[in-house]
Structures are given as C-alpha cells and as structure tokens.
Design a protein around this motif. Structure first.
Motif, PDB file in Angstrom:
ATOM      1  N   LEU A   1       0.850  -1.133  -0.062  1.00  0.00           N
ATOM      2  CA  LEU A   1      -0.084   0.185  -0.138  1.00  0.00           C
ATOM      3  C   LEU A   1       0.723   1.316  -0.148  1.00  0.00           C
ATOM      4  CD1 LEU A   1      -2.673  -1.410   2.763  1.00  0.00           C
ATOM      5  CD2 LEU A   1      -2.822  -1.148  -0.153  1.00  0.00           C
TER       6      LEU A   1
ATOM      7  N   SER B   1       3.898   2.451   2.774  1.00  0.00           N
ATOM      8  CA  SER B   1       4.377   1.678   3.650  1.00  0.00           C
ATOM      9  C   SER B   1       5.806   1.276   3.917  1.00  0.00           C
ATOM     10  CB  SER B   1       3.639   0.276   3.184  1.00  0.00           C
ATOM     11  OG  SER B   1       4.152  -0.196   2.026  1.00  0.00           O
ATOM     12  N   GLY B   2       6.421   2.212   3.253  1.00  0.00           N
ATOM     13  CA  GLY B   2       8.097   1.975   3.222  1.00  0.00           C
ATOM     14  C   GLY B   2       8.749   1.309   2.144  1.00  0.00           C
ATOM     15  N   LYS B   3       8.038   1.097   1.048  1.00  0.00           N
ATOM     16  CA  LYS B   3       8.676   0.328   0.004  1.00  0.00           C
ATOM     17  C   LYS B   3       9.932   0.877  -0.430  1.00  0.00           C
ATOM     18  CE  LYS B   3       4.987   0.968  -2.393  1.00  0.00           C
ATOM     19  NZ  LYS B   3       4.091   1.647  -1.202  1.00  0.00           N
ATOM     20  N   SER B   4       9.898   2.225  -0.587  1.00  0.00           N
ATOM     21  CA  SER B   4      10.957   2.847  -1.237  1.00  0.00           C
ATOM     22  C   SER B   4      12.170   3.102  -0.237  1.00  0.00           C
ATOM     23  CB  SER B   4      10.533   4.518  -1.790  1.00  0.00           C
ATOM     24  OG  SER B   4       9.611   4.616  -2.791  1.00  0.00           O
ATOM     25  N   THR B   5      11.668   3.078   0.832  1.00  0.00           N
ATOM     26  CA  THR B   5      12.768   2.913   1.910  1.00  0.00           C
ATOM     27  C   THR B   5      13.483   1.804   2.104  1.00  0.00           C
ATOM     28  OG1 THR B   5      11.169   4.693   3.137  1.00  0.00           O
ATOM     29  CG2 THR B   5      13.239   3.822   4.388  1.00  0.00           C
TER      30      THR B   5
ATOM     31  N   PHE C   1       4.765   0.975  11.535  1.00  0.00           N
ATOM     32  CA  PHE C   1       5.600   2.222  12.314  1.00  0.00           C
ATOM     33  C   PHE C   1       4.577   3.300  12.611  1.00  0.00           C
ATOM     34  CE2 PHE C   1       6.056   4.974   8.747  1.00  0.00           C
ATOM     35  CZ  PHE C   1       5.955   4.187   7.771  1.00  0.00           C
ATOM     36  N   GLU C   2       5.004   3.713  13.787  1.00  0.00           N
ATOM     37  CA  GLU C   2       4.307   5.064  14.072  1.00  0.00           C
ATOM     38  C   GLU C   2       5.179   6.149  13.544  1.00  0.00           C
ATOM     39  OE1 GLU C   2       1.560   5.711  15.486  1.00  0.00           O
ATOM     40  OE2 GLU C   2       1.445   3.665  16.367  1.00  0.00           O
ATOM     41  N   ASN C   3       4.791   7.182  12.891  1.00  0.00           N
ATOM     42  CA  ASN C   3       5.554   8.371  12.435  1.00  0.00           C
ATOM     43  C   ASN C   3       4.425   9.612  12.043  1.00  0.00           C
ATOM     44  OD1 ASN C   3       6.781  10.289  10.616  1.00  0.00           O
ATOM     45  ND2 ASN C   3       8.029   8.822   9.412  1.00  0.00           N
TER      46      ASN C   3
ATOM     47  N   GLU D   1      11.209   2.283  15.160  1.00  0.00           N
ATOM     48  CA  GLU D   1      12.762   2.389  15.602  1.00  0.00           C
ATOM     49  C   GLU D   1      12.812   1.244  16.946  1.00  0.00           C
ATOM     50  OE1 GLU D   1      11.042   4.529  13.912  1.00  0.00           O
ATOM     51  OE2 GLU D   1      12.349   5.532  12.502  1.00  0.00           O
TER      52      GLU D   1
ATOM     53  N   SER E   1      13.524   2.643   7.681  1.00  0.00           N
ATOM     54  CA  SER E   1      14.214   3.754   7.803  1.00  0.00           C
ATOM     55  C   SER E   1      15.682   3.747   8.536  1.00  0.00           C
ATOM     56  CB  SER E   1      13.433   4.699   8.646  1.00  0.00           C
ATOM     57  OG  SER E   1      13.065   4.531   9.749  1.00  0.00           O
TER      58      SER E   1
HETATM   59  N1  LIG Z   1       9.177   6.198  11.498  1.00  0.00           N
HETATM   60  C1  LIG Z   1       9.640   5.396  10.433  1.00  0.00           C
HETATM   61  N2  LIG Z   1       9.344   6.129   9.356  1.00  0.00           N
HETATM   62  C2  LIG Z   1       9.419   5.486   8.143  1.00  0.00           C
HETATM   63  C3  LIG Z   1       9.700   3.994   8.044  1.00  0.00           C
HETATM   64  N3  LIG Z   1       9.743   3.550   6.857  1.00  0.00           N
HETATM   65  C4  LIG Z   1       9.245   4.554   6.145  1.00  0.00           C
HETATM   66  N4  LIG Z   1       9.161   5.583   6.957  1.00  0.00           N
HETATM   67  C5  LIG Z   1       8.513   6.790   6.369  1.00  0.00           C
HETATM   68  O1  LIG Z   1       7.502   6.771   5.736  1.00  0.00           O
HETATM   69  C6  LIG Z   1       7.106   7.659   4.615  1.00  0.00           C
HETATM   70  C7  LIG Z   1       6.700   6.711   3.294  1.00  0.00           C
HETATM   71  O2  LIG Z   1       7.836   5.969   3.121  1.00  0.00           O
HETATM   72  P1  LIG Z   1       8.013   5.369   1.627  1.00  0.00           P
HETATM   73  O3  LIG Z   1       9.323   4.285   1.729  1.00  0.00           O
HETATM   74  O4  LIG Z   1       8.122   6.631   0.763  1.00  0.00           O
HETATM   75  O5  LIG Z   1       6.982   4.610   1.311  1.00  0.00           O
HETATM   76  P2  LIG Z   1       6.261   4.167  -0.085  1.00  0.00           P
HETATM   77  O6  LIG Z   1       5.275   4.797  -0.240  1.00  0.00           O
HETATM   78  O7  LIG Z   1       5.843   2.635   0.315  1.00  0.00           O
HETATM   79  O8  LIG Z   1       7.372   3.835  -0.925  1.00  0.00           O
HETATM   80  C8  LIG Z   1       8.612   8.143   4.433  1.00  0.00           C
HETATM   81  O9  LIG Z   1       8.502   9.556   4.977  1.00  0.00           O
HETATM   82  C9  LIG Z   1       9.455   7.427   5.331  1.00  0.00           C
HETATM   83  O10 LIG Z   1      10.397   8.197   5.741  1.00  0.00           O
HETATM   84  C10 LIG Z   1      10.283   3.356   9.389  1.00  0.00           C
HETATM   85  O11 LIG Z   1      10.795   2.167   9.361  1.00  0.00           O
HETATM   86  N5  LIG Z   1      10.088   4.267  10.572  1.00  0.00           N
END
Ligand SMILES: Nc1nc2c(ncn2[C@@H]2O[C@H](COP(=O)(O)OP(=O)(O)O)[C@@H](O)[C@H]2O)c(=O)[nH]1
Ligand SMILES: [Mg+2]
Length: 354
Positions: free
Chosen positions: A8, A11-15, A101-103, A207, A230
């Motif tokens: 979705l 979710s952190g795919k690019s990270t 994750f919380e953010n 984290e 992250s």
């Molecule tokens: N706190 C925290 N934030 C995260 C983590 N993984 C991703 N993020 C944040 O969530 C946001 C979306 O991450 P991104 O990798 O771009 O998601 P994508 O849309 O699935 O590619 C970004 O601002 C990241 O920095 C994590 O493990 N912990």
C-alpha cells in the motif's frame, strides 16, 4: 532473480528499496518504478578469493524493483495499478511491505496501523488481478470453442485448467495451490500469475521495535520478516566498515538487506554454486533441484553441450581440509555425472569437450 517490493502507499517500500540497494529514492519524485541490481554478499567467495587471489571476483546478483503503491481506493488508483502490473508479473518473488511504524509526519492509510489487514488488502488485489486475467481468457476460449478450429483440442484443455483456476480464485485460493504439476504450470506460464509467485511479508516496524522477532502475518506468505526500513536505509548509506558496529549498538545481527536476500533465495527456491580458479571466483544462482548439466549450462551453453563430468566438492568440505589439495587427500572431491543434483555451496569444475 528479480524481486518486486509491493504494498500500500507509504508502507516504506522505497525506504526498504534504499536499504536493500543503497540507492536513495527521492520521496518527492512522481510515482514510478525504481530498479537496481545488487551483488549478493557471499563469505564463501571471500574464502575462495584468499586461496586464489583471482583476477575477477563475481558475486551472484539480485534485482530489486520498487513499485508505486497499490492504492485502489483512490481515483485513478486501479489504472495506476494496471500500469505497473506487467512489471510485477516479471518478478520471481513478491515482497509485500506493510506498515507497522508510528510516524506522525506520514499519513496513515485508512487512518489505521494494521499490518495484517493491509497485507490482506494487497493479497486480495493479487487474487483479483489473476481472476481478471483468467476470466478474460476463459471468455475468449468459450467463444472460440463454439466454432470448429485447428486449436479446438488444446483450447478445450486450457479451458478446463483455467476454469479450475477461476473457481479457486473465486473462493480466494491462490493459484500456487491449484497448479500442482510441471505441465500445468507450463501451460499457464505466459500469464505470469501473481498468486503463483512466492510471497514474503515484510513488516516495517518502528525504530523502538527494531530487533523484534518476526511473526507470521498471512498464511500465504512463505516467509515473514520484521525490519525497520528507515534505520536500515541509514545503515545501507554508511561506509561498509561502520555498519557492523552501528548495528551491534542497535542489537541487530543481520541487516534487512541480507535478511531479504536470504528470504528471497529460500522462497524463490534458489541456491548458489561456486566456481574457482586463478582467473575468477564466482557464485552462480540456479533453481534448487537443478542437475549438473543445468548448472554447466548456466555458465555457458558449450559446457552443457559437451558435458563430461563435474568435479565437485562441498564448500564446507573444502574449508574443513583447507584447500583443494587437502580435500582431495581426504577423499572429499567427487566426480559427478549429468544427473547429479547440485547442492547449495557446491564448488564445481565442469569437464567438457566440444
Ligand atoms: N518512523 C519510520 N518512518 C518510516 C519507516 N519507513 C518509512 N518511513 C517513512 O514513511 C514515509 C513513506 O515511506 P516510503 O518508503 O516513501 O513509502 P512507499 O510509499 O511505500 O514507498 C517516508 O516519509 C519514510 O521516511 C520506518 O521504518 N520508520
Ligand atoms: Mg515509494
């Protein structure tokens, strides 16, 4: 091997992609697929390199794809998904990244943090995409079978199989549970069905939970990982020598990158064999269950064509007896024929004649 990171939005795919490849992704760029080929770290090669000081050192490789989020609730979402579907279909393994994750600065999908539900939603999309492909083909076959044609018999055969596939998908069963022999899988190979592919669930945790042990998220996942994407992306950006101490401070044994690679090999049913000599030490990827001729063919078609035998020693045996000379003296070097099933870590020297 090609691995697609899907899931979705946010979710952190690019990270995770950055963590796996070391390549930073611009979070403000338009959604698009990112790809990168990664060398698979292999300590066995390091050992072999010490024996030979070879001219070339060649790791196996794995390609990661960062696929924009599946966001079907959004207007335009389904069309976006259709655009990336062909690329997802090209992957050997699907890694579904789910948010846990919380953010505060990252908006929550549907205002929730529920990794199980998120994975369920992605899973439903995979089932639906396969169902759509099957239904289109079934309708076409039904139509063509009403008229006499040269392909009547194979069409009828295909229709019977696809009808079984359709029934399974409609009752939410993956096609991996339907296609149970090589012939059937070959018959539908061109569809590259998504629910036939091995799936890994990656829980992206906060984290504070970085060293958490993984727990299963879905009965459809071959493996489950728990990582903090992250922090892992930060680790991947460090100079290699600084990674281990940084990870040790966090209580991490294995990086997300290494965990992911290992899980993908296992889920994809892949192993590596090795070749060594003064010119090159190298790791090669093959399917588990492949025989010595298939392994030879991976190196060069000539080696498969003119295959005589494979001089084989298990990496562990080589290490136990220091080098080839020691392994030979201990009777650990075997002469294997065409039908020998290659094992992970086998060191092969293919004897051939063309
Ligand atoms: N706190 C925290 N934030 C995260 C983590 N993984 C991703 N993020 C944040 O969530 C946001 C979306 O991450 P991104 O990798 O771009 O998601 P994508 O849309 O699935 O590619 C970004 O601002 C990241 O920095 C994590 O493990 N912990
Ligand atoms: Mg992204």
């Amino acid at each position: 091997m090609r691995v697609a990171l899907i899931g979705l939005p946010k979710s952190g795919k690019s990270t995770l992609f950055s963590a796996a490849t070391g390549v930073a992704v611009d979070p403000f760029a338009a959604p698009q697929i990112h790809r990168n080929v990664v060398k698979v770290p292999d300590e066995r090669l390091d050992y072999l390199a010490k024996l030979f000081s070879p001219k070339k050192y060649t790791e196996a490789t794995i390609e990661f794809l960062d696929v924009p989020g599946i966001s079907l609730g959004d207007p335009g979402g389904p069309a976006e998904f259709r655009k990336v579907l062909p690329d997802i279909r090209m992957a050997d393994v699907l890694a579904v990244v789910v948010r846990d994750f919380e953010n505060a600065s990252t908006p929550k999908y549907k205002d929730r943090i529920d990794p199980r539900a998120d994975l369920g939603e992605v899973w439903d999309e995979l089932l639906f995409a396969d169902l759509e492909a099957v239904t289109t083909r079934v309708e076409r076959l039904q139509k063509s079978l009403q008229k006499p044609s040269k392909t009547h018999d194979p069409d009828k055969h295909e229709l019977a199989l696809l009808t079984r596939c359709k029934d399974a998908l409609e009752s939410e069963k993956p096609l991996s549970a339907v296609l149970d022999n090589v012939d059937e899988r070959r018959m539908v190979a061109s569809f590259a069905f998504l629910t036939e592919k091995p799936l890994i669930a990656v829980r992206n945790v906060s984290e504070s939970r970085i060293a958490e042990a993984p727990s299963p998220l879905s009965p459809h996942a071959r493996d489950n990982l728990s990582v903090c994407a992250s922090v892992e992306a930060d680790i991947a950006a460090l100079p290699p020598d600084d990674r281990k101490p940084f990870m040790a401070d966090l209580g991490l044994n294995t990086s997300a990158r290494d965990q992911l690679i290992r899980a993908c090999y296992a889920a994809g049913g892949l192993i590596s064999f090795l070749t060594m000599g003064p010119d090159e030490v190298r790791a090669w990827t093959i399917a588990k269950g492949a025989n010595a001729v298939e392994a030879a063919g991976r190196i060069h078609t000539d080696l498969a064509r003119g295959f005589i035998r494979a001089e084989t020693v298990a990496f562990a045996d080589l290490v136990a007896h220091t080098d080839m000379k020691g392994a030979k003296a201990a009777g650990k070097v075997r002469q294997e024929g065409k039908t020998y099933i290659v094992q992970d870590g086998d060191i092969l020297n293919i004897k051939f004649n063309v």
